[in-house]
Motif scaffolding. Structure first.
Motif, mmCIF file in Angstrom:
data_model
loop_
_atom_site.group_PDB
_atom_site.id
_atom_site.type_symbol
_atom_site.label_atom_id
_atom_site.label_comp_id
_atom_site.label_asym_id
_atom_site.label_seq_id
_atom_site.Cartn_x
_atom_site.Cartn_y
_atom_site.Cartn_z
ATOM 1 N N GLU A 68 0.856 -1.188 0.000
ATOM 2 C CA GLU A 68 0.000 0.000 0.000
ATOM 3 C C GLU A 68 0.895 1.242 0.000
ATOM 4 O O GLU A 68 1.499 1.592 1.014
ATOM 5 N N PHE A 69 0.970 1.887 -1.152
ATOM 6 C CA PHE A 69 1.849 3.039 -1.331
ATOM 7 C C PHE A 69 1.157 4.341 -0.993
ATOM 8 O O PHE A 69 -0.069 4.458 -1.073
ATOM 9 N N ALA A 70 1.974 5.339 -0.640
ATOM 10 C CA ALA A 70 1.475 6.697 -0.458
ATOM 11 C C ALA A 70 0.854 7.143 -1.779
ATOM 12 O O ALA A 70 1.349 6.783 -2.859
ATOM 13 N N PRO A 71 -0.228 7.916 -1.730
ATOM 14 C CA PRO A 71 -0.937 8.287 -2.965
ATOM 15 C C PRO A 71 -0.071 8.911 -4.059
ATOM 16 O O PRO A 71 -0.262 8.600 -5.230
ATOM 17 N N ALA A 72 0.881 9.759 -3.711
ATOM 18 C CA ALA A 72 1.728 10.384 -4.737
ATOM 19 C C ALA A 72 2.619 9.367 -5.439
ATOM 20 O O ALA A 72 3.028 9.578 -6.583
ATOM 21 N N ASP A 73 2.923 8.240 -4.780
ATOM 22 C CA ASP A 73 3.772 7.197 -5.359
ATOM 23 C C ASP A 73 2.995 6.234 -6.257
ATOM 24 O O ASP A 73 3.593 5.526 -7.070
ATOM 25 N N VAL A 74 1.671 6.183 -6.109
ATOM 26 C CA VAL A 74 0.860 5.200 -6.833
ATOM 27 C C VAL A 74 1.031 5.286 -8.352
ATOM 28 O O VAL A 74 1.213 4.253 -9.008
#
Length: 150
Positions: free
Chosen positions: A118-124
């Motif tokens: 589960e990645f941070a949104p900016a990394d998705v």
């Protein structure tokens, strides 16, 4: 967030590769975005280039020296507190072994395995692009690798 101006923050992310595996790290409890995985990096300081920021952040956060090969992509995301522009760069390990300071877990994963975290949104968006690419990342780990960037 419509109608609300958010302050912008330009940050970097390191796509550190070794043998076709990417290095990822999970934000520790008490940190912003705790429990989310990310490509390590951080805020670009005034007067600093993205490349210099990555080298500094990797030294501060992981205790390693890296070389920056080339820019990969930019991602933009508006969190509640700020709009983040995330610039990702291919990097290679020059010296040291990554250690945990602001992260509570780290992992070396293949591009196909990125979906399991589960990645941070900016990394998705970076995860999406990396998982979809047909070029193995190991070819980008060093400028002197045969078939890599020179």
């Amino acid at each position: 967030m419509t109608g609300k101006h958010l302050p912008g923050k330009h940050v970097t992310a390191a796509l550190l590769v070794d043998g076709g595996y990417l290095f990822i790290a999970r934000r520790a409890a008490g940190e912003e975005l705790a429990g989310k995985w990310e490509f390590p990096g951080g805020k670009i300081e005034p007067g600093e280039t993205p490349e210099a920021s990555l080298k500094r952040e990797m030294r501060e956060e992981l205790g390693v020296e890296v070389g920056v090969v080339e820019h990969f992509a930019d991602s933009e995301y508006s969190y509640d507190h700020a709009r983040v522009i995330l610039s990702a760069y291919w990097v290679f390990l020059k010296q040291g072994t990554p250690s945990q300071t602001v992260h509570d877990r780290t992992a070396w994963v293949s591009p196909e395995e990125l979906w399991q975290y589960e990645f941070a949104p900016a990394d998705v968006p970076l995860v999406d692009w990396l998982a979809a690419t047909s070029q193995p990342p190991g070819r980008r780990n060093r400028p002197d690798t045969p078939g890599g960037d020179s």
